[in-house]
Design an enzyme around this catalytic site. Structure first.
Site, short mmCIF file in Angstrom:
data_model
loop_
_atom_site.label_atom_id
_atom_site.label_comp_id
_atom_site.label_asym_id
_atom_site.label_seq_id
_atom_site.Cartn_x
_atom_site.Cartn_y
_atom_site.Cartn_z
CG ASN A 192 37.48 41.33 22.90
OD1 ASN A 192 36.60 41.23 23.71
ND2 ASN A 192 38.68 42.25 22.94
CD GLU B 279 42.79 39.29 22.58
OE1 GLU B 279 43.86 38.73 23.32
OE2 GLU B 279 42.59 40.69 22.52
CB CYS C 58 35.99 43.64 16.93
SG CYS C 58 37.30 44.33 16.85
CD GLU D 169 32.82 47.16 18.38
OE1 GLU D 169 33.41 45.38 18.52
OE2 GLU D 169 33.20 48.16 19.12
CB CYS E 48 38.30 48.31 14.88
SG CYS E 48 37.06 47.23 14.39
CB CYS F 56 33.40 46.67 14.05
SG CYS F 56 34.42 44.90 14.83
N1 THU Z 1 38.14 45.28 20.07
C1 THU Z 1 36.53 45.15 20.47
O1 THU Z 1 36.99 43.96 20.15
N2 THU Z 1 36.28 46.00 19.90
C2 THU Z 1 36.76 47.18 19.59
O2 THU Z 1 35.82 48.66 19.05
C3 THU Z 1 37.73 47.98 20.28
C4 THU Z 1 38.62 46.45 19.72
C5 THU Z 1 39.05 44.60 20.53
C6 THU Z 1 40.51 43.17 19.66
C7 THU Z 1 41.37 43.39 20.24
O3 THU Z 1 40.74 41.46 21.09
C8 THU Z 1 40.90 43.94 21.63
O4 THU Z 1 40.11 44.81 21.76
C9 THU Z 1 42.40 44.67 21.49
O5 THU Z 1 42.69 45.16 20.15
#
Ligand code: THU
Length: 149
Positions: free
Chosen positions: A49, A51, A60, A62, A93, A96
């Site tokens: 991920n 940000e 994310c 995925e 999520c 994804c």
């Molecule tokens: N996130 C992912 O990368 N994958 C997931 O399956 C759930 C959420 C990330 C997004 C964000 O950077 C952090 O987790 C918190 O939501």
């Protein structure tokens, strides 16, 4: 329809997902996630991920893994392993799930491997996103236009 992978391949994918999680760029959530994709030809492509200070632009693990795989020329995802070391068992999520559904193999379900504390948990994209909208619906509309037009 196969919904598991060999123990060795599962461990390889989980290891790649855990390594990717170490590269997560997470200054805002401190929630690392790594994903590793197994493509149709056996290649493994990972993502973490990332940000952004304008939070809504965050992507994310995925989706980053899928997009890297597509950029490398892959169009079918056989399996994805997801590892969230601080929250074992985290599932992809909703966004994804939709993106993964786009690239599921034509003749098989897409295996999702979750990095649980007790060991790998297997599920599938069909289980995580039942009755999915997808490429087949676009094809159906095209077919209908051709038929009626
Ligand atoms: N996130 C992912 O990368 N994958 C997931 O399956 C759930 C959420 C990330 C997004 C964000 O950077 C952090 O987790 C918190 O939501």
């Amino acid at each position: 329809m196969t919904t598991t992978l060999s123990g060795e391949l599962t461990e390889t994918l989980l290891a790649a997902a855990r390594t990717a999680a170490q590269n997560a760029y997470i200054p805002y959530s401190a929630f690392p996630v790594g994903a590793a994709i197994l493509t149709e030809d056996g290649s493994i492509v990972s993502g973490c991920n990332v940000e952004i200070a304008s939070y809504g632009l965050t992507v994310c693990a995925e989706r980053n893994a899928v997009f890297s795989a597509v950029a490398a020329g892959h169009k079918q995802v056989r399996a994805v392993a997801v590892s969230a070391p601080l929250a074992p068992g985290t599932t992809p999520c909703g966004a994804c799930r939709q993106v993964l559904n786009e690239f599921k193999p034509v003749d098989a379900d897409l295996v999702v491997i979750l990095d649980e504390k007790a060991g790998p948990r297997f599920t599938t994209i069909a289980a995580l996103l039942p009755d999915a909208f997808g490429p087949v619906d676009i094809d159906r509309a095209e077919e209908e236009r051709r038929r009626s037009g």
